[in-house]
Each structure stands twice: as C-alpha cells, then as structure tokens.
Design an enzyme around this catalytic site. Structure first.
Site, PDB file in Angstrom:
ATOM      1  N   CYS A 112       0.860  -1.182   0.000  1.00  0.00           N
ATOM      2  CA  CYS A 112       0.000   0.000   0.000  1.00  0.00           C
ATOM      3  C   CYS A 112       0.898   1.234   0.000  1.00  0.00           C
ATOM      4  O   CYS A 112       1.720   1.404   0.914  1.00  0.00           O
ATOM      5  CB  CYS A 112      -0.878  -0.029   1.246  1.00  0.00           C
ATOM      6  SG  CYS A 112      -1.879   1.455   1.471  1.00  0.00           S
ATOM      7  N   CYS A 152      -0.955   3.414  -6.446  1.00  0.00           N
ATOM      8  CA  CYS A 152      -1.912   2.843  -5.490  1.00  0.00           C
ATOM      9  C   CYS A 152      -2.097   1.414  -5.950  1.00  0.00           C
ATOM     10  O   CYS A 152      -2.338   1.171  -7.146  1.00  0.00           O
ATOM     11  CB  CYS A 152      -3.234   3.603  -5.526  1.00  0.00           C
ATOM     12  SG  CYS A 152      -4.540   2.783  -4.574  1.00  0.00           S
TER      13      CYS A 152
HETATM   14  N1  DGL Z   1      -4.046   0.375  -1.894  1.00  0.00           N
HETATM   15  C1  DGL Z   1      -3.684   1.581  -1.220  1.00  0.00           C
HETATM   16  C2  DGL Z   1      -2.447   2.247  -1.839  1.00  0.00           C
HETATM   17  O1  DGL Z   1      -1.653   1.615  -2.489  1.00  0.00           O
HETATM   18  C3  DGL Z   1      -4.705   2.646  -0.982  1.00  0.00           C
HETATM   19  C4  DGL Z   1      -6.142   2.496  -0.960  1.00  0.00           C
HETATM   20  C5  DGL Z   1      -6.805   3.314   0.133  1.00  0.00           C
HETATM   21  O2  DGL Z   1      -7.075   4.516  -0.058  1.00  0.00           O
HETATM   22  O3  DGL Z   1      -6.999   2.732   1.182  1.00  0.00           O
HETATM   23  O4  DGL Z   1      -2.233   3.417  -1.655  1.00  0.00           O
END
Ligand code: DGL
Length: 258
Positions: free
Chosen positions: A71, A185
């Site tokens: 993330c 993301c």
């Molecule tokens: N999957 C997460 C990232 O790579 C973010 C998603 C969220 O906003 O929770 O930033």
C-alpha cells in the site's frame, strides 16, 4: 516461514499475485484493514498509529519472517516506525517515480495515487531526488480505490467517472505529451483495462508489483519452507471480521482461505 502482505483493502492482491509467482512455496497471510478502508483521506497523525496497531497485532498472530506493505498510502508514512519497532524485514510499496523518470521520452510523467500519497513529504522527496529532469504531475483520486474494489467484487465501473479521475494525468506541453503514468496505489492495476479504454492517448502504466516481488525474493533468501514444516493454506484476514461474500469469493480466487 510465513510471508505477510498488508493493505487497507483488496489492492494488495496486485502485489500478492506477483510475489506468488516468484515465491510459490512460501505460505502467505494477506491482511486487509478493510474496517479502515480507504486510507487515502485519513489524517497522517491518526493513520500512523492505526497501521502500527493493526500490523503489530498481525505480526503477533502470525510471526511472519517478512512483511510486505502492499500500500503506497501506508508505505509513504510508516516504513521507518515499522522498522524501528520490529526486527524483521519489511518491503514497502512507494511510487515508482525513479524508474518513470529514467524511462520517459517526453519528460512528462504523472503519478496517479490516493490524496494521501500525493500529499506525503516522502513522495515530494522522491520527485526532488530522482525526477529533477522531468515534469511530474501528481494526481490524487478520492474515488478510484473504491471503484477498483467494486470492480473486483463484481460491480459495474462508471467509465465516465474513471475518465474524469484520470484526465489530469494527461498533459500536453509544447508538442510533448505525458508518456508514463505511475500507478501509485496498489488498487489501480486492477483498473488498467478501463484506464486504457478511457485514456485520451496511449501511455505506459507503470505498475511496481514485479519490482516489489523481486525485492521480496531477495529478502526471503530463496523462499523454501523450513524442512518438515507442514504445508499451511494461504489465508486472508479482514479487520472488519467477516468479508462480504463477494470479497470472500475474490480472495478464494487468489487461493486464499478467508
Ligand atoms: N491500496 C492503497 C495504496 O496503495 C490505498 C487504498 C486506500 O485509499 O486505502 O495506496
């Protein structure tokens, strides 16, 4: 040896599938902090303790030898405190600004991320350090992580919404056009086909998942389970308790028992 993959929701599965390809024999536990999803608009001073608590509790339960923070919104904030607190290796996922700056032909690159990631000092430092010769447009989307989750769990994608969200990534300046969009993301690779359809012109969509998987392979030292270790099924855990039936079906498709 267990490997933990952590995200706010389902996006980290884009990292998990690449990690699996290079480390097929290691048991994996996927931890989704879906009770707090999306992380994108959380305040930093509230998000840091939240993530540290969730990761600490998961480390207590599973004693992983390696943790991948799949993330960007989390990694641009918590890698240092995690490494200070735990004596195990961590792999973070941060915007692939350096490779984008190396690969761009037009000198115009965009970083498509959550609003949290585009605000981070970490992200701005990456641009100063590695992309001084390029023009970098940061685009934070409030909507796309949730759109990706809906899409993954069988929902219909609003193409016009996606078109509007990615439109600021496309810059034309003195005859040059953006040629690389960094997917900063981990949810966004799941929307890549939609992005391609609604983009005003073709670009390279840079997904860091393979690079993260290579780094995990280096740190896992080959990835063979210890001799005599019983084979455990790969698992998925959700901080909300029970995933929706659609999310449970999805993770089952990735070979995870929820
Ligand atoms: N999957 C997460 C990232 O790579 C973010 C998603 C969220 O906003 O929770 O930033």
């Amino acid at each position: 040896m267990t490997l933990m993959v952590f995200d706010s929701g389902l996006g980290g599965l884009s990292i998990l599938r690449e990690v699996r390809a290079v480390l097929p024999d290691l048991p994996i536990v996927y931890v989704a902090d879906d009770a707090a999803f999306p992380y994108g608009d959380w305040r930093e001073d509230e998000l840091v303790p939240r993530i540290l608590d969730v990761v600490a509790a998961a480390i207590d339960r599973h004693a992983p030898q390696l943790v991948i923070v799949a993330c960007n919104t989390a990694s641009t904030l918590v890698m240092e405190p995690l490494r200070e607190r735990f004596d195990i290796p961590f792999v973070g996922t941060v915007p692939a600004i350096k490779p984008a700056a190396e690969q761009t032909a037009s000198g115009l690159i965009s970083v498509l991320a959550t609003p949290g990631t585009v605000k981070r000092e970490y992200t701005h430092d990456l641009i100063d350090k590695f992309a001084a010769s390029a023009e970098v447009r940061l685009v934070g989307s409030d909507a796309l992580a949730a759109v990706a989750e809906d899409h993954l769990t069988g929902g219909t994608v609003d193409m016009d919404l996606v078109r509007d969200e990615i439109a600021p990534c496309f810059v034309e300046r003195a005859g040059a056009k953006t040629d690389i969009v960094v997917l900063a993301c981990t949810h966004y690779p799941f929307l890549i086909n939609v992005f391609r359809k609604v983009a005003p012109w073709p670009v390279d969509w840079l997904d860091p998942a393979e690079a993260i998987a290579r780094r995990a392979l280096e740190l896992a030292g080959g990835g063979a389970p210890a001799a005599g270790e019983p084979h455990q099924p790969d698992r998925a855990e959700f901080t909300s308790g029970t995933p929706s039936p659609a999310a449970a079906r999805l993770v089952a498709g990735f070979g995870l028992v929820a």
